[in-house]
Design a protein around this motif. Sequence first.
Motif, PDB file in Angstrom:
ATOM      1  N   SER A 332      51.936  22.203  84.074  1.00 20.53           N
ATOM      2  CA  SER A 332      51.370  23.228  83.950  1.00 20.53           C
ATOM      3  C   SER A 332      51.997  24.338  83.830  1.00 20.53           C
ATOM      4  CB  SER A 332      50.214  23.333  85.140  1.00 20.53           C
ATOM      5  OG  SER A 332      49.315  22.117  85.070  1.00 20.53           O
ATOM      6  N   THR A 334      51.327  28.836  82.817  1.00 20.48           N
ATOM      7  CA  THR A 334      50.678  29.968  82.434  1.00 20.48           C
ATOM      8  C   THR A 334      51.245  31.345  82.455  1.00 20.48           C
ATOM      9  OG1 THR A 334      48.283  31.034  82.491  1.00 20.48           O
ATOM     10  CG2 THR A 334      49.100  30.449  84.535  1.00 20.48           C
TER      11      THR A 334
ATOM     12  N   ASN B 402      38.057  36.191  89.943  1.00 21.74           N
ATOM     13  CA  ASN B 402      37.622  35.063  89.081  1.00 21.74           C
ATOM     14  C   ASN B 402      37.304  33.568  89.767  1.00 21.74           C
ATOM     15  OD1 ASN B 402      37.586  33.068  87.064  1.00 21.74           O
ATOM     16  ND2 ASN B 402      39.179  33.895  85.890  1.00 21.74           N
ATOM     17  N   PRO B 429      47.953  25.599  86.919  1.00 21.95           N
ATOM     18  CA  PRO B 429      48.874  26.406  86.324  1.00 21.95           C
ATOM     19  C   PRO B 429      48.942  28.057  87.139  1.00 21.95           C
ATOM     20  CG  PRO B 429      47.189  26.734  84.822  1.00 21.95           C
ATOM     21  CD  PRO B 429      46.675  25.738  85.765  1.00 21.95           C
ATOM     22  N   TYR B 430      50.092  28.290  87.469  1.00 28.30           N
ATOM     23  CA  TYR B 430      50.356  29.522  88.247  1.00 28.30           C
ATOM     24  C   TYR B 430      51.398  30.629  87.557  1.00 28.30           C
ATOM     25  CZ  TYR B 430      53.042  32.309  91.436  1.00 28.30           C
ATOM     26  OH  TYR B 430      53.824  33.388  92.040  1.00 28.30           O
ATOM     27  N   SER B 431      50.729  31.771  87.604  1.00 25.32           N
ATOM     28  CA  SER B 431      51.559  32.868  87.348  1.00 25.32           C
ATOM     29  C   SER B 431      50.670  34.098  88.175  1.00 25.32           C
ATOM     30  CB  SER B 431      51.522  33.213  85.964  1.00 25.32           C
ATOM     31  OG  SER B 431      50.178  34.090  85.406  1.00 25.32           O
ATOM     32  N   PRO B 432      51.728  35.127  88.485  1.00 24.04           N
ATOM     33  CA  PRO B 432      51.447  35.903  89.556  1.00 24.04           C
ATOM     34  C   PRO B 432      50.019  36.789  89.113  1.00 24.04           C
ATOM     35  CG  PRO B 432      53.441  36.150  89.137  1.00 24.04           C
ATOM     36  CD  PRO B 432      53.230  35.319  88.289  1.00 24.04           C
ATOM     37  N   GLU B 433      49.884  36.814  87.894  1.00 26.43           N
ATOM     38  CA  GLU B 433      48.575  37.507  87.221  1.00 26.43           C
ATOM     39  C   GLU B 433      47.535  36.506  87.509  1.00 26.43           C
ATOM     40  OE1 GLU B 433      46.939  39.819  85.957  1.00 26.43           O
ATOM     41  OE2 GLU B 433      48.546  41.482  85.479  1.00 26.43           O
ATOM     42  N   HIS B 434      47.543  35.384  87.465  1.00 23.44           N
ATOM     43  CA  HIS B 434      46.128  34.422  87.301  1.00 23.44           C
ATOM     44  C   HIS B 434      45.987  33.603  88.677  1.00 23.44           C
ATOM     45  CE1 HIS B 434      47.237  34.213  82.987  1.00 23.44           C
ATOM     46  NE2 HIS B 434      46.141  34.360  82.809  1.00 23.44           N
ATOM     47  N   ALA B 437      50.542  31.503  94.583  1.00 25.84           N
ATOM     48  CA  ALA B 437      51.257  30.243  94.258  1.00 25.84           C
ATOM     49  C   ALA B 437      50.372  29.045  94.506  1.00 25.84           C
ATOM     50  CB  ALA B 437      52.474  30.461  94.936  1.00 25.84           C
ATOM     51  N   ASP B 439      46.887  28.276  94.723  1.00 28.75           N
ATOM     52  CA  ASP B 439      45.496  28.519  94.329  1.00 28.75           C
ATOM     53  C   ASP B 439      44.508  28.351  95.614  1.00 28.75           C
ATOM     54  OD1 ASP B 439      43.650  29.099  91.729  1.00 28.75           O
ATOM     55  OD2 ASP B 439      42.530  28.236  93.195  1.00 28.75           O
TER      56      ASP B 439
END
Lengths: 454, 454
Positions: A332, A334, B402, B429-434, B437, B439
């Motif tokens: 995964s 993103t 969100n 899936p991880y990214s700093p904007e979403h 690390a 969830d």
Amino acid sequence: MRNKVVIIGGGAAGPKTAAKLRRENPNIKIELYTQEEIISYSACGLPYFIGNVIKDVNNLIVRTPEDFRKQNIEIYTKSRCLNVNTEKQTLLIEDLSSGNKYEVGYDILVLATGAIPVIPDIKNTELKNIFTLRTVQDSINIKNKIKESSRAVLLGGGYISVEMLEALVNNNMKVTLIEKNPYILKMFDEDFSQMITDYIINRNPGQITIMTNENVTEFKGNDKGEVTQVITESGKVIDTDIVILGTGVRPNTDFLKDSGIEFGINNSIHVSQTMQTSKFNIYAAGDCTDNFNLVTNRYFWSPMGSTANKEGRCAAINIAGGHCYFDGVMNSTTTKFFNYTISMIGISYKDAIKYGFQPEYATVTKRDKAGYMPNPGMVTLKLIADRNTHFILGIQGIGEGNVNQRINAVIPAILGKTKLKTFMNLDLPYSPEHSPAIDPVLNAAQIICNKINN
Amino acid sequence: MRNKVVIIGGGAAGPKTAAKLRRENPNIKIELYTQEEIISYSACGLPYFIGNVIKDVNNLIVRTPEDFRKQNIEIYTKSRCLNVNTEKQTLLIEDLSSGNKYEVGYDILVLATGAIPVIPDIKNTELKNIFTLRTVQDSINIKNKIKESSRAVLLGGGYISVEMLEALVNNNMKVTLIEKNPYILKMFDEDFSQMITDYIINRNPGQITIMTNENVTEFKGNDKGEVTQVITESGKVIDTDIVILGTGVRPNTDFLKDSGIEFGINNSIHVSQTMQTSKFNIYAAGDCTDNFNLVTNRYFWSPMGSTANKEGRCAAINIAGGHCYFDGVMNSTTTKFFNYTISMIGISYKDAIKYGFQPEYATVTKRDKAGYMPNPGMVTLKLIADRNTHFILGIQGIGEGNVNQRINAVIPAILGKTKLKTFMNLDLPYSPEHSPAIDPVLNAAQIICNKINN
């Protein structure tokens, strides 16, 4: 004997293991050795520091050595592990400040040495202002150079390069991204890569150039030894002030090659679901380990910060005598390019064929709200499932809308082997502000069902 | 014989069945009867029309009778079904324009008559400017009255009332919401209801009053027969220009009571997974049917627009000779109050106890991005799981962040009976904007695991 736990590596997995282990066991002796000066930081945040989204690089640091010492965890920075002797249960550590070498014994060892950049086989990579981006110091060096620069070349078209594109645009630089493959973000199918490329180019016309199918053969420099030009096999010459190598990473495991510890794919450390290596008292976690792919049912290598945190936690629970299993991952990924989300779970259509599946897919472009609501975001999803089993194999998602609300609904469905016919009727909550009455991801599932049944 | 399909009801499920059936079978005869003038509209969008978010009520209409006629689907508006004779396979239809009654024969019948408002047992509900909100005409009537009003009373504290609060605030009205229970949104646990109440009040101080534990006993009117006051059992008198009854709905099935068709809970029509009623050639879909609850494994009644669409589609596929199963729902609900999401899946902690589970829960309040990223939204999640089976039972989520990205990850995990220990390591899936690390929803799962194991 579980008296003394030694952890090698200070990125995400090592410090996570240390912190969780201390919570599970207040008395066990914990030492952590890292070759870096800074420990426990979010490497994923570095592009946002370079892009001025985060002003202070210290914000990326989760815990300082001082924080750890308060928890009775000894931290040795600038201390590199040179080798592991699994018979004697000792490590050879080099103090990078003094050059001194000394042995350290362990009862339990945790390997969390992460990944290191791959330096491509190109002439003159040693020129000044050619950088990799992996450590906090790398990001500081890049940021300092950017201040006096107007042109950059990004080598490689992976996620890091997309994030660096945004960072460099934020610094008003002209950027050329050079990718040797026919398209960037090669984990995606080509149609999605093309849509992402179009978005990037159209958002910043004239500022970003993306070259594909281009092999860089040489860097050229000035008399100060600073890079000034990038030369490609096809004869292109790109003037630049700075080069950032986004040409991949590899497991940082060279120091283990004579240890007898079993390696997996790509010289990663092979681990079981308990995060144990082939030596029962040696654990490993994070980017240096291999990963079990829950879609392909094969081991592969998928270095991710989120996985590193989960694996570190899992290792700590098991070291403390608990029972934790890390089953695997789905590759995964993103990120965002400004307001545009780019996500990928599982495998692409092309990879599904490669792995012997009989894939079918549906691509939908839909609003992320009911059709009549103002200010919708668009999402484009490509859902992939197997004709034989009706299991979902992967999803790709892009757009300015709420892509990951849809993506996240697919992940446990892949894990649970939910058939498409069941998935398409999933009770995702609906209100006009949050989705159409039939969510786009369910709509995609319906379309594949129609295709498979006809 | 599947020559003629008659559909009763023109909201969401009926038109969906008609449209999908036509796609599946170009030749079958389809007639649709509805007592309303307008068909195929999104009732969920009505509060947004009243709140001026949607300017033109026609935007809520998915398909017009003319659209259907082009597909050779005959639409009879203002035509009420008075009863069904399952022996003769006929319906008695009343033409509401002329008052004429006539019989219509069917081979296959689809009941999609939806739900109708419950009028509470309060004195003088027949006064002018006391409205329910179910049809397009209701919303037009309410909107017209609002133009000349400054004060409103909302009776009942369900989702519709929260959405109407926003609509009325958008019209600069002072609003009093009156709920007979100790707290609003009673499907939530009380702690979450309280946080939602606090948010609503604090966002619009002085403009919104929420009264709980209050029973309305009487409406009072002026000499024109217009409502002017709302009187409660405890003696409160609230002056108002308009009253909106959000006091629940019930299945619109009174016309079937002598039909021999089996009823489920609350006089809903009992349906199988194929959307068939107790009569093999009579299907039902949408708010008039009962629903199987995938968490409690019991039938209940859960009228939702998204479910209506899925059920209509499922019925159509089966009528056309295909095979579709609608397994059930999780009582998934969501809405927004301005920028604040309110979501609920499965069952609450209090209901879990009521149903005989041994629930454990974790509540987390976290950023929806990495800690160091600017402009995070906050999300508060309450995850509930069963101590015996380690299965997830439900999740409640609120916040300006969100929320539903997290909520949606839980839904297939409930369906797939994914154990908590597996869920907590899910490869979101991880990214700093979403996300952070780890969830927030995985963090909640970790906390419950810790609680269960200790």
